[in-house]
Design a protein around this motif. Structure first.
Motif: not given
Lengths: 290, 437
Positions: B316-318, B398-408, B418-429
């Motif tokens: 995602i961060l690519f 789907r990317a949010l789901m991956v992030a959520a599973k990682r941190y729950v 919370e930071r991960a959610v921000g990073r994922v969404v912003r990556a898609f701009d």
């Protein structure tokens, strides 16, 4: 040297709009050194407006129940509230006016179970709160933002768009029909009305630097009515435009009337002049306009 | 069941992420657009030729793309072809928008995530760190301004531009103005390269810290730029299927055969799929579908990216790194194009309005944007806006789901979520104004 913490607090609240005003503000970056930016979700991680804000800019129209809530909360926390952009002043593109077909299809499509409710129209800010200063434009230019933030009391704003346009008005060039939105080639340096375009710069507040008319695009009136027509019924603006076309062209009056009522012009002209139809809204004095 | 709501900042528009957790299992991760613009409704019955003034107002961030797509759709209805000079000036205009957008996303939206700051401005005011050394905020805004200046030069004004008209553009770009812009780009290209290198380095450091580039399964990729001719004023769409090279190409007229768009009751934005598959648009999609940019610095970055992360790449961060590559490309390409004579020659052709159906395609910063108009008796009977952010909705979920599973985990919900959610969404701009047109 002043640290950022000593600088007056500055906040930008975005209601329902396109972010264009914010994008324009970002191009006038001088405010960064004059203020401490405490709230502007577009560029800062910030979820609520803090207390004691010196200047609050509000962009966008009031479109959802959340917008009303945020606007009232913002007002209570700010010393000075500036309404920025066409949407904040008139409701903007989302103003349905008497277009009931659009309103109906919009409301039908906007029903969602778990979302904030959409209001039946988009409303200007001063329907809900007191506004200290109005900055019209779609969007206002970075220069106008700086004027509003630096020294609004002494601002010198061109009274109408023509003052800054630089195109010459000719006596002997009298079109007999409207040229349309765009067809043919625009002649440089000559007034667009002389060339048959329905340009409303003669009645529209200046200060924009005639950004549209100089390269050859007719003014659509995004800065709203010039001072003489503030708080006046639509008739006054429209009559002035009719007089301009009668003086400068031989286009039949009916053709002009039809053009002035077109959705293209109602995008701005109609919205601003329509403002006076609602008697409950406060008067906008010229001292409060940038 | 616990529902966590994260309001989002540093993106365009009003949106939030809602995550449902029961025990330590994640049930739902939704990205919700909180307002509806509704332009498809406002423009019904509008005289066709006037729609090009109205639709840029869908979004002040993407107004250039909407204006050009709108004009192209009407040119398709009226069956006219603008002169080559006009096509080139529109390309300069769209390059300006790409610079403006990628600089905003890179430096204003996502750089603070890499430096643990709340904003670019806070970064520049902090006493420590590389920020001050690089005059980060100041330089970032300078680069962004090249974009807005280019839009003004080719479009008349930098938000809701006006110079693109049905049949062409109203005027060329005078030599002296082109030369002044070339000089600015010459001066600031090294600054941009520095910023992008700095951004890349900060990204590596962040990934070391958080331990992931945001790994996710591959998806389909959608772009309308060509493999060896990266033009934003584009003509057809291209699709990469799972791990393959290009598997479909199609004209904007055929989009309904491939792309299915639906609504949902938990967001005002539409959601689309590619024949049932999740797809991604925006910078990573374009880079995955690009063999060569044809400009030296961007091609060097493209090579570096491919060697480091493979091609196609999927994390995602690519998306963010790819925006940096595109920023450098757009500056180089604008420089190249301004060297040509954009002043003399035919800038527009006349036209006769007529009824019909037309499609207008451009590659907007967020991906392929299509406007489809039905004109009847000179009025807009129906207008559809096919928005790239909508194509990313399933991928964002789907990317949010991956992030959520990682941190729950059984230990609880990590504050990092919370930071991960921000990073994922912003990556898609994402652009909420557009997605709820």
């Amino acid at each position: 040297m002043e640290t950022p913490k000593d600088l007056p607090k500055f906040a930008v609240l975005q209601l329902s709009g396109c972010s264009g005003c914010e994008v324009s503000l970002l191009n006038s970056d001088e405010w960064i050194s004059n203020f401490q930016l405490v709230y502007m979700p577009l560029v800062v991680t910030s979820h609520k407006i803090p207390e004691d804000v010196e200047v609050l800019l509000v962009t966008g129209g009031v479109r959802t129940d959340e917008d009303i809530h945020n606007l009232r909360k913002g007002r209570s926390r700010a010393k000075k509230l500036i309404a920025v952009g066409t949407c904040a002043l008139s409701g903007g593109v989302a103003q349905f006016k008497d277009n009931h077909i659009a309103r109906e299809s919009f409301i039908k499509a906007s029903h969602r179970l778990r979302m904030p409710d959409m209001l039946p129209n988009a409303y200007p800010l001063d329907r809900f709160v007191d506004v200290d200063l109005y900055l019209p434009g779609c969007p206002p230019t970075p220069e106008l933002f700086m004027t509003a933030l630096k020294d609004p009391e002494n601002a010198k704003i061109a009274s109408i768009v023509c003052q800054e346009c630089g195109r010459q008005k000719l006596n002997d060039m009298r079109p007999t029909s409207i040229t349309g939105t765009r067809s043919g080639v625009v002649l440089p340096d000559i007034c667009l009305v002389n060339q048959g375009y329905v340009c409303v710069g003669t009645s529209t507040r200046g200060g924009c630097g005639a950004l549209c008319t100089r390269p050859g695009h007719a003014c659509v009136g995004c800065r709203g009515p010039a001072n003489p027509y503030l708080n006046k019924e639509p008739k006054f603006v429209l009559d002035n435009l009719r007089r301009v076309f009668a003086r400068m062209t031989d286009i039949p009056a009916e053709e002009i009337d039809e053009a002035l009522a077109s959705p293209w012009l109602s995008l701005f002209l109609g919205q601003f002049t329509d403002y006076t139809q609602d008697q409950s809204l406060p008067q906008r004095t010229k001292e409060k306009m940038i | 069941m616990t529902t966590i709501t994260y309001p989002l900042s540093r993106i365009e528009g009003h949106a939030r992420v809602v995550i449902d957790v029961h025990d330590d299992e994640v049930f739902r991760a939704d990205f919700q657009a909180m307002e509806m613009r509704g332009f498809g409704h406002y423009v019904r019955g509008v005289p066709a030729e006037q729609i090009t003034v109205i639709v840029p107002r869908i979004c002040g961030v993407c107004s250039t793309a909407h204006q050009v797509a709108s004009v192209k759709a009407l040119e398709d209805v009226f069956d006219i072809t603008p002169p080559p000079l006009a096509e080139d000036i529109r390309e300069v205009l769209l390059l300006g928008q790409l610079i403006q957008n990628q600089a905003t996303s890179l430096f204003i939206f996502t750089m603070p995530d890499r430096a643990n700051a709340s904003s670019l401005f806070e970064l520049s005011q902090s006493e420590t760190g590389k920020a001050r050394e690089f005059s980060l905020a100041q330089n970032a805004l300078k680069i962004r301004k090249i974009g807005t200046d280019l839009i003004s030069l080719a479009g008349g004004q930098f938000i809701h531009p006006i110079k693109t008209v049905i049949g062409g553009v109203t005027s060329g770009i005078p030599r002296e103005k082109a030369d002044a812009m070339i000089k600015t780009i010459d001066e600031l290209l090294p600054v941009a390269v520095d910023l992008v290198d700095n951004y890349w380095q900060l990204s590596l450091e962040m990934v070391d810290r958080i331990g992931t580039w945001g790994d996710d399964e591959p998806t389909f990729y959608l772009a309308s730029t060509e493999a060896n001719n990266f033009r934003l004023n584009s003509k057809r769409l291209r699709v990469m299927c799972n791990e393959e090279r290009e598997c479909h190409t199609f004209a904007p007229q055929d989009y309904e055969k491939y792309i299915n768009i639906e609504g949902s009751d938990y967001s005002y934005a539409g959601i689309s799929d590619f024949q049932g598959h999740i797809m991604r648009a925006n910078s990573l999609a374009r880079i995955n579908l690009t063999d060569s940019f044809g400009t030296p610095k961007a091609d060097a970055y493209l090579k570096r990216f491919g060697e480091a992360y493979g091609k196609p790449a999927h994390a995602i961060l690519f998306f963010d790194l790819c925006r940096g590559i595109e920023l450098v490309f757009a500056l180089e390409k604008a420089h190249q194009m301004l060297e040509f004579d954009l002043e003399h020659g035919e800038t527009e052709v006349g036209y006769m309005p007529k009824d019909g159906i037309g499609f207008g395609l451009v590659e907007a910063p967020r991906g392929p944007l299509i406007h489809r108009y039905e004109v009847e008796n000179g009025l807009i009977k129906k207008a559809d806006f096919i928005i790239p952010t909508v194509h990313n909705m399933l991928a964002i979920r789907r990317a949010l789901m991956v992030a959520a599973k990682r941190y729950v985990s059984p230990d609880g919900i990590s504050a990092e979520l919370e930071r991960a959610v921000g990073r994922v969404v912003r990556a898609f701009d994402p652009c909420i104004a557009c997605a709820t047109k």
